[in-house]
Scaffold this active site. Structure first.
Site, PDB file in Angstrom:
ATOM      1  CE1 TYR A 286      -4.468  -1.896   5.124  1.00  0.00           C
ATOM      2  CE2 TYR A 286      -3.192   0.077   4.632  1.00  0.00           C
ATOM      3  CZ  TYR A 286      -3.947  -0.998   4.200  1.00  0.00           C
ATOM      4  OH  TYR A 286      -4.174  -1.180   2.853  1.00  0.00           O
TER       5      TYR A 286
ATOM      6  CB  SER B 109      -0.849  -0.003   1.285  1.00  0.00           C
ATOM      7  OG  SER B 109      -1.481   1.245   1.485  1.00  0.00           O
TER       8      SER B 109
END
Ligand code: NAD
Length: 257
Positions: A152, A139
């Site tokens: 995350y 990401s």
């Protein structure tokens, strides 16, 4: 480019980006293994539909990527794994002092540790055939932080570290390992964040998407599932033979600054 004769295992592929990747792999001729932690008729139907549409072998194998033994079992049950795409992921947003421990543990396990376990199980198969591709769907949050996303951001940074390490351990063996770093892609993981954001910011859906979700994405456009799937398949083709241990961003310029 053809991936005929190769088997691609894609974790977390009964929806969103993972499903798009499986379809693109099958379009390129690869046999595919779909996965998630559920085991429903609809899950297996996804595999049947892909087999019919693309004329490849497609199977759905239920395995929970939060469990190390099930990560390894997925690869063993697949029986072959020339291409491994570590895509399964979840999100939770909270300030660090309120972040529930079980959410932290789950995100670290699913978004990061699963890639270690599946890769460890798949590498012996890849080494045996002298060819392999590992693509980790990381990401922009693997390269940049945002507040309230401690687990995350940690997991995605970790996956990029793992990517570089695997690349060094496999260099010169016909195996590459890379990470794709999408900015925002409009999938269920993002859809789920919209109602809360609309409430918090007192904005309608369109304004939240533009002003809040895409605030860090200079293009103000979502990356698409098809684009992420296309990059992943490119990394499996001959043009990418010498691309290893690196990241490819598709984030509309987010990480340029
Ligand atoms: P999604 O929610 O549609 O897909 C996540 C997938 O992971 C689903 O198939 C889900 O069933 C699966 N999954 C969840 N928990 C699992 C478990 N315990 N075991 C096995 N599978 C599990 O979301 P998505 O946007 O398609 O996300 C796919 C990947 O892309 C994730 O790793 C995510 O972090 C990453 N990503 C997404 C975006 C975005 O904006 N959507 C941006 C950057 C990176």
């Amino acid at each position: 480019m053809t991936l005929a004769g190769k088997t691609a295992v894609v974790t977390g592929s009964n929806s969103g980006i993972g499903l798009g990747i499986v379809q693109e792999m099958a379009r390129a001729g690869a046999d595919v293994v779909l996965n998630s932690f559920t085991d429903t008729k609809d899950d297996h139907k996804l595999a049947e539909d892909i087999a019919k549409e693309f004329g490849v072998t497609a199977r759905y194998i239920a395995a929970d990527m939060s469990k190390s033994d099930q990560c390894r079992m997925l690869i063993e049950e697949a029986g072959a794994c020339d291409i491994l795409v570590n895509n399964a992921g979840i999100q939770h947003v909270a300030p660090v002092e309120d972040f529930p421990t079980e959410k932290w543990d789950a995100i670290i396990a699913i978004n990061m540790s699963s890639a270690f376990h599946t890769t460890a199980a798949a590498l012996p198969m890849m080494r045996k055939s002298g060819w392999g591709r590992v693509v980790n769907i990381a990401s922009a949050h693997g390269l940049r932080a945002s507040p309230y996303k401690s687990a995350y951001v940690t997991a995605k940074h970790g996956v990029i570290g793992l990517t570089k390490t695997i690349a060094l351990e496999t260099a010169g063996q016909g195996i590459t390992c890379n990470a794709v770093c999408p900015g925002y892609v409009l999938t269920p993981i993002v859809e789920k964040q919209l109602p809360d954001q609309m409430k918090t910011h007192k904005m309608d859906r369109e304004t939240v998407m533009r002003e809040v979700i895409l605030a860090k994405q200079p293009s103000k456009q979502f990356a698409t599932i098809a684009q992420i799937a296309g990059i992943t398949v490119f990394l499996c083709g001959p043009s990418a033979d010498q691309i290893t241990g690196t990241t490819i961003s598709a984030d509309g310029g987010w990480t340029a600054s």
